[in-house]
Every structure is written in structure tokens, then in C-alpha cells.
Design a protein around this motif. Structure first.
Motif, PDB file in Angstrom:
ATOM      1  N   LEU A   1       0.848  -1.185   0.000  1.00 36.13           N
ATOM      2  CA  LEU A   1       0.000   0.000   0.000  1.00 36.13           C
ATOM      3  C   LEU A   1       0.884   1.235   0.000  1.00 36.13           C
ATOM      4  CD1 LEU A   1      -2.265  -1.326   2.842  1.00 36.13           C
ATOM      5  CD2 LEU A   1      -3.080  -0.880   0.527  1.00 36.13           C
ATOM      6  N   TYR A   2       0.588   2.171  -0.876  1.00 35.82           N
ATOM      7  CA  TYR A   2       1.300   3.446  -0.883  1.00 35.82           C
ATOM      8  C   TYR A   2       0.454   4.433  -0.094  1.00 35.82           C
ATOM      9  CZ  TYR A   2       3.778   7.561  -2.551  1.00 35.82           C
ATOM     10  OH  TYR A   2       4.511   8.724  -2.623  1.00 35.82           O
ATOM     11  N   ASN A   3       1.024   4.998   0.965  1.00 31.20           N
ATOM     12  CA  ASN A   3       0.269   5.883   1.855  1.00 31.20           C
ATOM     13  C   ASN A   3       0.485   7.363   1.532  1.00 31.20           C
ATOM     14  OD1 ASN A   3       2.777   6.562   2.895  1.00 31.20           O
ATOM     15  ND2 ASN A   3       2.474   5.527   4.845  1.00 31.20           N
ATOM     16  N   GLY A   4       0.985   7.640   0.340  1.00 36.75           N
ATOM     17  CA  GLY A   4       1.233   9.017  -0.072  1.00 36.75           C
ATOM     18  C   GLY A   4       2.655   9.453   0.180  1.00 36.75           C
ATOM     19  N   GLU A   5       3.339   8.715   1.034  1.00 32.54           N
ATOM     20  CA  GLU A   5       4.719   9.035   1.393  1.00 32.54           C
ATOM     21  C   GLU A   5       5.662   7.880   1.075  1.00 32.54           C
ATOM     22  OE1 GLU A   5       6.391  11.448   5.089  1.00 32.54           O
ATOM     23  OE2 GLU A   5       5.553   9.506   5.678  1.00 32.54           O
ATOM     24  N   ARG A   6       5.195   6.651   1.369  1.00 30.36           N
ATOM     25  CA  ARG A   6       6.040   5.476   1.132  1.00 30.36           C
ATOM     26  C   ARG A   6       5.166   4.231   1.005  1.00 30.36           C
ATOM     27  NH1 ARG A   6       6.886   2.581   6.048  1.00 30.36           N
ATOM     28  NH2 ARG A   6       5.973   3.688   7.799  1.00 30.36           N
ATOM     29  N   TRP A   7       5.754   3.175   0.486  1.00 35.48           N
ATOM     30  CA  TRP A   7       5.079   1.880   0.386  1.00 35.48           C
ATOM     31  C   TRP A   7       5.180   1.165   1.728  1.00 35.48           C
ATOM     32  CZ3 TRP A   7       2.078   0.351  -3.536  1.00 35.48           C
ATOM     33  CH2 TRP A   7       2.189   1.036  -4.749  1.00 35.48           C
ATOM     34  N   VAL A   8       4.068   0.616   2.199  1.00 37.85           N
ATOM     35  CA  VAL A   8       4.026  -0.187   3.420  1.00 37.85           C
ATOM     36  C   VAL A   8       3.419  -1.543   3.064  1.00 37.85           C
ATOM     37  CG1 VAL A   8       3.889   1.791   4.982  1.00 37.85           C
ATOM     38  CG2 VAL A   8       1.783   0.755   4.131  1.00 37.85           C
ATOM     39  N   THR A   9       3.801  -2.569   3.790  1.00 37.48           N
ATOM     40  CA  THR A   9       3.253  -3.900   3.557  1.00 37.48           C
ATOM     41  C   THR A   9       2.070  -4.125   4.488  1.00 37.48           C
ATOM     42  OG1 THR A   9       5.410  -4.754   2.890  1.00 37.48           O
ATOM     43  CG2 THR A   9       3.749  -6.382   3.537  1.00 37.48           C
ATOM     44  N   GLY A  10       0.900  -4.303   3.905  1.00 39.61           N
ATOM     45  CA  GLY A  10      -0.293  -4.610   4.681  1.00 39.61           C
ATOM     46  C   GLY A  10      -0.480  -6.115   4.743  1.00 39.61           C
ATOM     47  N   ARG A  11      -0.719  -6.604   5.945  1.00 41.20           N
ATOM     48  CA  ARG A  11      -0.954  -8.030   6.164  1.00 41.20           C
ATOM     49  C   ARG A  11      -2.330  -8.223   6.791  1.00 41.20           C
ATOM     50  NH1 ARG A  11       4.395  -6.962   7.211  1.00 41.20           N
ATOM     51  NH2 ARG A  11       5.866  -8.172   5.981  1.00 41.20           N
ATOM     52  N   THR A  12      -2.763  -9.465   6.919  1.00 41.63           N
ATOM     53  CA  THR A  12      -4.073  -9.785   7.470  1.00 41.63           C
ATOM     54  C   THR A  12      -4.356  -8.957   8.721  1.00 41.63           C
ATOM     55  OG1 THR A  12      -3.919 -12.014   6.586  1.00 41.63           O
ATOM     56  CG2 THR A  12      -5.520 -11.650   8.349  1.00 41.63           C
ATOM     57  N   GLY A  13      -5.485  -8.244   8.710  1.00 41.22           N
ATOM     58  CA  GLY A  13      -5.889  -7.422   9.845  1.00 41.22           C
ATOM     59  C   GLY A  13      -5.412  -5.984   9.788  1.00 41.22           C
ATOM     60  N   ASP A  14      -4.510  -5.645   8.859  1.00 40.61           N
ATOM     61  CA  ASP A  14      -4.025  -4.266   8.747  1.00 40.61           C
ATOM     62  C   ASP A  14      -5.050  -3.402   8.013  1.00 40.61           C
ATOM     63  OD1 ASP A  14      -1.678  -4.884  10.065  1.00 40.61           O
ATOM     64  OD2 ASP A  14      -0.471  -5.039   8.248  1.00 40.61           O
ATOM     65  N   PHE A  15      -5.021  -2.108   8.325  1.00 38.34           N
ATOM     66  CA  PHE A  15      -6.005  -1.160   7.811  1.00 38.34           C
ATOM     67  C   PHE A  15      -5.304   0.124   7.388  1.00 38.34           C
ATOM     68  CE2 PHE A  15      -8.909   2.423   8.783  1.00 38.34           C
ATOM     69  CZ  PHE A  15      -9.986   2.089   7.974  1.00 38.34           C
ATOM     70  N   LEU A  16      -5.704   0.671   6.248  1.00 31.65           N
ATOM     71  CA  LEU A  16      -5.198   1.967   5.786  1.00 31.65           C
ATOM     72  C   LEU A  16      -6.391   2.826   5.408  1.00 31.65           C
ATOM     73  CD1 LEU A  16      -2.819   3.843   4.849  1.00 31.65           C
ATOM     74  CD2 LEU A  16      -3.162   2.858   2.569  1.00 31.65           C
ATOM     75  N   HIS A  17      -6.491   4.005   6.020  1.00 28.18           N
ATOM     76  CA  HIS A  17      -7.528   4.979   5.665  1.00 28.18           C
ATOM     77  C   HIS A  17      -6.865   6.114   4.903  1.00 28.18           C
ATOM     78  CE1 HIS A  17     -10.913   7.664   5.782  1.00 28.18           C
ATOM     79  NE2 HIS A  17     -10.154   8.582   6.335  1.00 28.18           N
TER      80      HIS A  17
END
Length: 172
Positions: A89-105
Motif C-alpha cells: 500500500l502506498y500511503n502518499g509518502e512510502r510503500w508499506v506492507t499490509g498483512r491480514t488485519g491491517d487497515f489503511l484509511h
């Protein structure tokens, strides 16, 4: 300590006194609404079914699925909840790895992107708020991407999707 009278709720929209029977149930084994070689999409709650309050979609991406490049929305927020697997997931600043249960708003105007870079499928919920008629976007985006050019750009803008690759300097 907070008391209920301290909370600011939105104005009432239902003015009846006894409630209504109006819930919608969608069984887990309902077939996907869209299937393509790299993904399936389930329309859990659409703009139409929620009166425009939100849109909720279950998206299953195959291994090495490119997802969506960096973009933003002017009229709605977008949220991602990982059900299984991993999703970049790109959060506007950097790529992060989302795993089961992770959330990005991602609030309105927030840059974001997603992709599956693993050799395994991934599954997520995508929530748009307020709801928008996203179904045509999901159904036609692959076709429009093949057409490319100005037709693709107009399609994206009509669906409140502003991709950085489409914007000329100074347009964002």
C-alpha cells in the motif's frame, strides 16, 4: 468522564418511532460480481444500496497483480482492510506492507496506490465514503486502460480518480 450529552451525533434521518425491516443480507458464497484473470470483485454494499452513504467491496487480487497506480479522489475517502495475504500500500509518502488485519484509511485528496507483489493471492475490503457509483469503474477500467489516452483520462475523472500520470504539472 464523557457523558452521552457531550457527543455530537449527526442529525436524525429516520423519524419513525418503531423502526423498519430493511436490512440486506449477502451470503458469503455469493459469486463475485466481476471476474477477470487477475482479480475478482464482490459488491457488498453499493452507492445504490446504501443511499450514497458508503460503498464496500471485497477485492481478491491474484499473485503479482499490479493493482492501482498512485492517484487521489476529490469527493471521497478510501479505506483498505486486508483480509488475507499481503498487499503493498502506498500511503502518499512510502510503500508499506499490509498483512491480514491491517487497515489503511486515505482521506479525501490523499495520494495512494496498491499492488500485490507476492506469489500468493490477497483479499481486501475497500470502503469508499461517501458512496459513489464505483461499479462502472470496476467493470470498465480494464477496457478503458487498453484504450488509453484522453478517453482513459476522461473515464478516470468521471469516476473521481485522479492519477498522477494523467496530470500535467500544475493541475493537481
Amino acid at each position: 468522564m464523557s457523558h452521552p450529552e457531550d457527543f455530537a451525533y449527526p442529525p436524525a434521518r429516520y423519524h419513525g418511532t418503531t423502526g423498519e425491516v430493511n436490512a440486506t443480507f449477502r451470503p458469503a458464497d455469493t459469486p463475485p460480481d466481476i471476474s477477470s484473470p487477475g482479480a475478482t470483485t464482490h459488491y457488498l454494499a453499493t452507492h445504490a444500496s446504501t443511499g450514497g452513504e458508503f460503498g464496500l467491496y471485497k477485492v481478491e487480487l491474484g499473485a503479482r497483480s499490479p493493482g492501482a497506480r498512485t492517484h487521489f479522489h476529490r469527493a471521497m475517502s478510501e479505506s483498505f482492510y486486508i483480509l488475507s495475504g499481503e498487499l503493498e500500500l502506498y500511503n502518499g509518502e512510502r510503500w508499506v506492507t499490509g498483512r491480514t488485519g491491517d487497515f489503511l484509511h486515505v482521506p479525501v485528496g490523499g495520494l495512494h496506490a496498491f499492488r500485490n507483489v507476492t506469489d500468493e493471492p490477497t483479499s481486501m475490503l475497500m470502503l469508499f465514503s461517501p458512496g459513489a457509483p464505483r461499479e462502472e469503474y470496476f467493470e470498465r477500467v480494464a477496457e478503458m486502460a487498453q484504450r488509453g489516452g484522453e478517453e482513459l483520462e476522461r473515464f478516470r475523472v468521471r469516476h473521481d480518480s485522479y492519477f498522477l500520470e494523467d496530470l500535467e504539472p500544475g493541475q493537481g
